[in-house]
Motif scaffolding. Structure first.
Motif, PDB file in Angstrom:
ATOM      1  N   ALA A  22       9.579   6.286  39.039  1.00 21.04           N
ATOM      2  CA  ALA A  22       9.669   5.868  37.637  1.00 21.04           C
ATOM      3  C   ALA A  22       8.277   5.713  37.030  1.00 21.04           C
ATOM      4  N   GLN A  23       7.345   5.137  37.794  1.00 15.69           N
ATOM      5  CA  GLN A  23       5.978   5.000  37.300  1.00 15.69           C
ATOM      6  C   GLN A  23       5.359   6.373  37.058  1.00 15.69           C
ATOM      7  N   ALA A  24       5.556   7.288  37.999  1.00 17.53           N
ATOM      8  CA  ALA A  24       4.981   8.638  37.873  1.00 17.53           C
ATOM      9  C   ALA A  24       5.519   9.331  36.631  1.00 17.53           C
ATOM     10  N   SER A  25       6.814   9.231  36.419  1.00 21.82           N
ATOM     11  CA  SER A  25       7.433   9.877  35.268  1.00 21.82           C
ATOM     12  C   SER A  25       6.908   9.295  33.956  1.00 21.82           C
ATOM     13  N   TYR A  26       6.853   7.977  33.871  1.00 18.64           N
ATOM     14  CA  TYR A  26       6.407   7.320  32.649  1.00 18.64           C
ATOM     15  C   TYR A  26       4.918   7.591  32.403  1.00 18.64           C
ATOM     16  N   LEU A  27       4.131   7.533  33.468  1.00 17.74           N
ATOM     17  CA  LEU A  27       2.709   7.798  33.339  1.00 17.74           C
ATOM     18  C   LEU A  27       2.459   9.226  32.853  1.00 17.74           C
ATOM     19  N   LYS A  28       3.204  10.170  33.386  1.00 13.43           N
ATOM     20  CA  LYS A  28       3.056  11.567  32.964  1.00 13.43           C
ATOM     21  C   LYS A  28       3.423  11.713  31.485  1.00 13.43           C
ATOM     22  N   THR A  29       4.495  11.071  31.069  1.00 12.00           N
ATOM     23  CA  THR A  29       4.921  11.110  29.669  1.00 12.00           C
ATOM     24  C   THR A  29       3.839  10.527  28.764  1.00 12.00           C
ATOM     25  N   PRO A  49      -1.335  11.971  40.694  1.00 12.95           N
ATOM     26  CA  PRO A  49      -0.189  11.738  41.584  1.00 12.95           C
ATOM     27  C   PRO A  49      -0.520  10.877  42.808  1.00 12.95           C
ATOM     28  N   ASP A  50      -1.799  10.645  43.056  1.00 14.16           N
ATOM     29  CA  ASP A  50      -2.192   9.860  44.231  1.00 14.16           C
ATOM     30  C   ASP A  50      -2.443   8.380  43.932  1.00 14.16           C
ATOM     31  N   LEU A  51      -2.144   7.943  42.719  1.00 12.18           N
ATOM     32  CA  LEU A  51      -2.346   6.532  42.376  1.00 12.18           C
ATOM     33  C   LEU A  51      -1.399   5.640  43.172  1.00 12.18           C
ATOM     34  N   SER A  93       0.270   0.998  37.357  1.00 10.87           N
ATOM     35  CA  SER A  93       0.683  -0.006  36.383  1.00 10.87           C
ATOM     36  C   SER A  93      -0.423  -0.282  35.374  1.00 10.87           C
ATOM     37  N   LYS A  94      -1.644  -0.407  35.854  1.00  8.11           N
ATOM     38  CA  LYS A  94      -2.775  -0.650  34.948  1.00  8.11           C
ATOM     39  C   LYS A  94      -2.989   0.523  34.003  1.00  8.11           C
TER      40      LYS A  94
END
Length: 81
Positions: A40-47, A60-62, A68-69
């Motif tokens: 979910a974080q990856a998807s939202y961050l990409k958006t 992708p390696d975060l 979150s930050k």
């Protein structure tokens, strides 16, 4: 018996709505913050990275905490605060 339960509940910081310490924590304090970010974080961050036209913001390696930050920073930049 109900009175005792009510008193216990009012002293429980997980239930007390005035105590935000269990709801909002600094990502640096998360016990699982060094785990890979969630899907979910990856998807939202990409958006958000696409929306703010900062594709390099997505990595992708975060870990969970860093993702979150970065999400918080991009949300502010996108005006989603």
């Amino acid at each position: 018996m109900a009175k005792a339960a009510t008193q216990r509940d009012s002293e429980n910081p997980k239930i007390d709505p005035k105590d935000a310490s269990n709801r909002i924590k600094d990502p640096d304090q998360w016990t699982t913050g060094d785990e890979p970010m969630t899907g979910a974080q990856a998807s939202y961050l990409k958006t958000l990275a696409e929306e703010t036209k900062e594709p390099k913001a997505f990595d992708p390696d975060l870990d969970k905490a860093e993702a979150s930050k970065r999400i918080d920073a991009l949300r502010k930049e996108a005006g989603r605060d």
